[in-house]
Design an enzyme around this catalytic site. Structure first.
Site, PDB file in Angstrom:
ATOM      1  N   GLY A 195       0.872  -1.264  -0.148  1.00 16.93           N
ATOM      2  CA  GLY A 195      -0.016  -0.033   0.019  1.00 16.93           C
ATOM      3  C   GLY A 195       1.000   1.375  -0.171  1.00 16.93           C
ATOM      4  N   ASP A 196       0.289   2.234   0.565  1.00 18.97           N
ATOM      5  CA  ASP A 196       0.839   3.719   0.593  1.00 18.97           C
ATOM      6  C   ASP A 196       2.330   3.860   0.973  1.00 18.97           C
ATOM      7  OD1 ASP A 196      -0.571   3.235   2.758  1.00 18.97           O
ATOM      8  OD2 ASP A 196      -0.779   5.230   3.274  1.00 18.97           O
ATOM      9  N   ASP A 226      -8.788  -0.720  -0.006  1.00 15.12           N
ATOM     10  CA  ASP A 226      -9.692   0.349  -0.095  1.00 15.12           C
ATOM     11  C   ASP A 226     -10.054   1.123  -1.333  1.00 15.12           C
ATOM     12  OD1 ASP A 226      -9.937  -0.294   2.514  1.00 15.12           O
ATOM     13  OD2 ASP A 226      -8.574   1.573   3.481  1.00 15.12           O
ATOM     14  N   GLY A 270     -11.865   0.715   5.395  1.00 11.24           N
ATOM     15  CA  GLY A 270     -11.838   2.046   4.771  1.00 11.24           C
ATOM     16  C   GLY A 270     -11.277   3.219   5.662  1.00 11.24           C
ATOM     17  N   GLU A 325     -14.582   1.795   8.533  1.00  9.99           N
ATOM     18  CA  GLU A 325     -13.642   1.855   9.946  1.00  9.99           C
ATOM     19  C   GLU A 325     -13.007   3.354  10.285  1.00  9.99           C
ATOM     20  OE1 GLU A 325      -9.814  -0.236   9.730  1.00  9.99           O
ATOM     21  OE2 GLU A 325      -9.864  -0.130   7.630  1.00  9.99           O
ATOM     22  N   ARG A 392     -10.531  -9.521   4.081  1.00  4.37           N
ATOM     23  CA  ARG A 392      -9.215  -9.451   3.628  1.00  4.37           C
ATOM     24  C   ARG A 392      -8.580 -10.915   3.495  1.00  4.37           C
ATOM     25  NH1 ARG A 392      -6.412  -5.560   7.632  1.00  4.37           N
ATOM     26  NH2 ARG A 392      -7.349  -6.695   8.967  1.00  4.37           N
TER      27      ARG A 392
HETATM   28  P1  ATP Z   1      -1.866  -1.032   3.984  1.00  6.45           P
HETATM   29  O1  ATP Z   1      -1.765   0.226   4.557  1.00  6.45           O
HETATM   30  O2  ATP Z   1      -2.413  -1.036   2.637  1.00  6.45           O
HETATM   31  O3  ATP Z   1      -2.078  -2.251   4.665  1.00  6.45           O
HETATM   32  P2  ATP Z   1       0.881  -0.075   3.696  1.00  6.45           P
HETATM   33  O4  ATP Z   1       2.041  -0.555   2.573  1.00  6.45           O
HETATM   34  O5  ATP Z   1       0.689   1.303   3.507  1.00  6.45           O
HETATM   35  O6  ATP Z   1      -0.184  -1.171   3.352  1.00  6.45           O
HETATM   36  P3  ATP Z   1       2.484  -0.099   5.921  1.00  6.45           P
HETATM   37  O7  ATP Z   1       2.566  -0.998   7.147  1.00  6.45           O
HETATM   38  O8  ATP Z   1       2.177   1.465   6.204  1.00  6.45           O
HETATM   39  O9  ATP Z   1       1.379  -0.762   4.974  1.00  6.45           O
HETATM   40  O10 ATP Z   1       3.922  -0.151   5.361  1.00  6.45           O
HETATM   41  C1  ATP Z   1       4.424  -1.198   4.687  1.00  6.45           C
HETATM   42  C2  ATP Z   1       6.013  -1.240   4.560  1.00  6.45           C
HETATM   43  O11 ATP Z   1       6.392   0.047   4.172  1.00  6.45           O
HETATM   44  C3  ATP Z   1       6.533  -1.462   6.301  1.00  6.45           C
HETATM   45  O12 ATP Z   1       7.533  -2.197   6.064  1.00  6.45           O
HETATM   46  C4  ATP Z   1       6.952  -0.083   6.287  1.00  6.45           C
HETATM   47  O13 ATP Z   1       8.229  -0.033   7.283  1.00  6.45           O
HETATM   48  C5  ATP Z   1       7.423   0.601   5.239  1.00  6.45           C
HETATM   49  N1  ATP Z   1       7.097   2.004   5.081  1.00  6.45           N
HETATM   50  C6  ATP Z   1       6.089   2.768   5.323  1.00  6.45           C
HETATM   51  N2  ATP Z   1       6.252   4.010   5.357  1.00  6.45           N
HETATM   52  C7  ATP Z   1       7.266   4.283   4.763  1.00  6.45           C
HETATM   53  C8  ATP Z   1       8.211   5.420   4.622  1.00  6.45           C
HETATM   54  N3  ATP Z   1       7.726   6.597   4.770  1.00  6.45           N
HETATM   55  N4  ATP Z   1       9.529   5.070   4.160  1.00  6.45           N
HETATM   56  C9  ATP Z   1      10.041   3.934   4.093  1.00  6.45           C
HETATM   57  N5  ATP Z   1       9.294   2.681   4.559  1.00  6.45           N
HETATM   58  C10 ATP Z   1       8.007   2.961   4.796  1.00  6.45           C
HETATM   59 MG    MG Z   2      -1.227   2.012   4.307  1.00  4.02          MG
END
Ligand code: ATP
Ligand code: MG
Length: 489
Positions: A195-196, A226, A270, A325, A392
């Site tokens: 994700g992001d 989402d 969400g 949520e 999920r």
């Molecule tokens: P979702 O929110 O859809 O479940 P996500 O990719 O946003 O997925 P996160 O847990 O926020 O989930 O991040 C996933 C991975 O990305 C983690 O290993 C986290 O350490 C890394 N990560 C998140 N933000 C950053 C950042 N700004 N810089 C480097 N790594 C990051």
């Molecule tokens: Mg995320």
């Protein structure tokens, strides 16, 4: 006289009216670097039209201003993205390539299909011999003995599995350690899905690779259940999630209808955007109230949710609420007991659980409203359904499986062509490549400002709009940027 490329026009725009997004390459495009023929082109009878012309692009907006002039009279260029697909010449020798694939963040239907299809495309179309699956997200790079060798046999049944075979995690991103591990293992193709947060992590990896002057392509297949990424048509897993959320609503309906004054409450995913709630609500057509993060609501008084639900309960004998949520967070205390906001290992704020809170708020208020108004003086019977893991953890729908295939193959084609720091997506139904930076810190939200799907929710549920006339303009001004996303972070 035959027309030339320069003369070619599309929708009244000459070629230079298009602003095609630039995708970084692992090499200097001005250098006389040796390229390799795409092995696909060496196969007998492969039609040339299977390959993408480097100039082909996908328009960001199908509703075009054929004048190409903004309301201020300034010449504007239309946004476009490079068309995805195999290139005739590729940057890496497939036989000498080593790939790695990693899944990060929360689980989502389709993760395994993405991994399967990356492996299938790398092995079958390009003949890449070595592919590593990195276990449990970014942190797995630092545990080389745990890496899993992936081949056709290993991934064969992945598309029928929910979750992530490789596992995932939050936190544990260490840019330097990851790039060190890639270099040590001789990896030149990195595929990341998440994700992001994952996107931001991938951008940092690509940046570090670039600063070290090494040639490793970083490709991202964006994952968000989402469906909250601007510009793009949809993300994989969203459709499967909406179907599962709808089945949860059906269960809540059965329960609510089974008792006098039954009130079903279904909490769906969400965090910032209520697309799952909105689509599942519309799909089921039996919901009396749909609450999403994009629309602030209130409990009491005229136009509040208590009056609305009391009326529906007294009229119909039961009612159904769907809540995302992330809805109503500003109505709840967001601080932990020690006065510090709670965060997960990746630094994301842990939301307060809105489902039980809502029931707690509604129970005394609704009971007061219905008191003495039913023959047996019934109390409200709450039927709470939280299907988060059911949504999920399921295998992807057929349609999502096919979509994952398209995304994964396009990621492989882009990486083999030498593109880096990019993500694959579908824009106006066409596969294309976007620079990670373009969407890394942006979020798509439900457009409640005009005749969108949200207006059908209002018509279908008869719920209060919670908006004032001038809210529409304020909301669209503050939330939407030129590229259609909310800036976050
Ligand atoms: P979702 O929110 O859809 O479940 P996500 O990719 O946003 O997925 P996160 O847990 O926020 O989930 O991040 C996933 C991975 O990305 C983690 O290993 C986290 O350490 C890394 N990560 C998140 N933000 C950053 C950042 N700004 N810089 C480097 N790594 C990051
Ligand atoms: Mg995320």
């Amino acid at each position: 006289m035959a027309s030339t490329d320069e003369d070619r026009e599309f929708n009244g725009k000459s070629k230079d009216a298009w602003n095609v997004q630039h995708i970084d390459l692992v090499f200097d495009s001005n250098s006389d670097r040796t390229m390799f023929p795409n092995p696909l082109s060496q196969r007998p009878n492969t039609p040339l039209c299977w390959f993408v012309d480097g100039d082909d692009a996908v328009a960001a907006d199908v509703q075009v201003d054929t004048e190409g002039v903004s309301s201020e009279g300034i010449k504007i260029k239309a946004e476009a993205f490079p068309l995805a697909g195999p290139r005739l010449n590729i940057a890496f020798d497939p036989q000498k390539s080593i790939a790695a694939v990693v899944t990060c963040g929360g689980l989502c239907p389709g993760l395994n299909t993405v991994v399967r299809e990356i492996v299938m495309c790398l092995r079958r179309q390009y003949g890449v011999p070595t592919i590593y699956g990195i276990p449990f997200g970014y942190r797995g790079f630092q545990d080389r003995p745990s890496w899993i060798k992936l081949d056709e046999k290993k991934v064969r049944n992945f598309h029928n599995m929910g979750g992530s075979f490789l596992g995932s995690s939050r936190g544990g991103h260490d840019t330097n350690a990851i790039v060190d591990a890639l270099v040590e293992a001789g990896i030149n193709l990195l595929f990341v899905t998440g994700g992001d947060g994952t996107l931001r992590g991938a951008a940092k990896i690509a940046e570090e690779i670039q600063s070290r002057g090494i040639e490793i392509a970083v490709a991202v297949i964006p994952k968000t259940i989402d469906n909250d990424i601007p510009l793009i048509d949809r993300t994989f897993g969203f459709e499967s999630a909406v179907d599962a959320a709808r089945r949860a609503i059906d269960v809540a309906v059965t329960e609510a209808q089974g008792f006098p004054l039954g009130l079903g409450v279904v909490k769906v995913m969400g965090r910032h955007s209520g697309f799952i709630a909105m689509h599942a609500t519309l799909g089921s057509r039996v919901v009396d109230l749909c609450l999403v993060p994009e629309v602030d609501f209130y409990l009491d008084g005229e136009g509040g949710i208590v009056d609305h639900l009391a009326n529906r309960l007294l009229e119909n004998g039961n009612a159904i609420v769907v809540i995302a949520e992330g809805a109503g967070q500003d109505l709840m205390a967001t601080l932990g007991s020690n006065g510090v906001t709670k965060r997960d290992a990746s630094g994301n704020i842990i939301l307060d659980d809105v489902g039980p809170w809502l029931i707690q708020q509604l129970e005394p208020r609704l009971n007061e409203k219905v008191k003495g108004k039913t023959p047996f003086n019934d109390q409200i019977k709450f039927k709470y359904v939280d299907p988060s893991y059911m949504v999920r953890g399921i295998p992807p729908s057929t349609n999502d499986n096919n979509f994952c295939t398209q995304l994964a193959h396009n990621a492989v084609h882009g990486a083999m062509a030498g593109m880096t720091s990019f993500l694959v997506a579908s824009v106006n139904t066409r596969g294309c490549y976007l620079p990670i930076d373009l969407i890394a810190n942006k979020q798509n939200v439900i457009d409640t400002s005009n005749q969108s799907l949200w207006s059908y929710v209002i018509f279908d549920t008869h719920q209060p709009t919670f908006t004032q006339q001038d809210d529409c303009q304020r909301r669209s001004d503050s939330r939407m940027t030129a590229s259609g996303g909310v800036i976050i972070g």
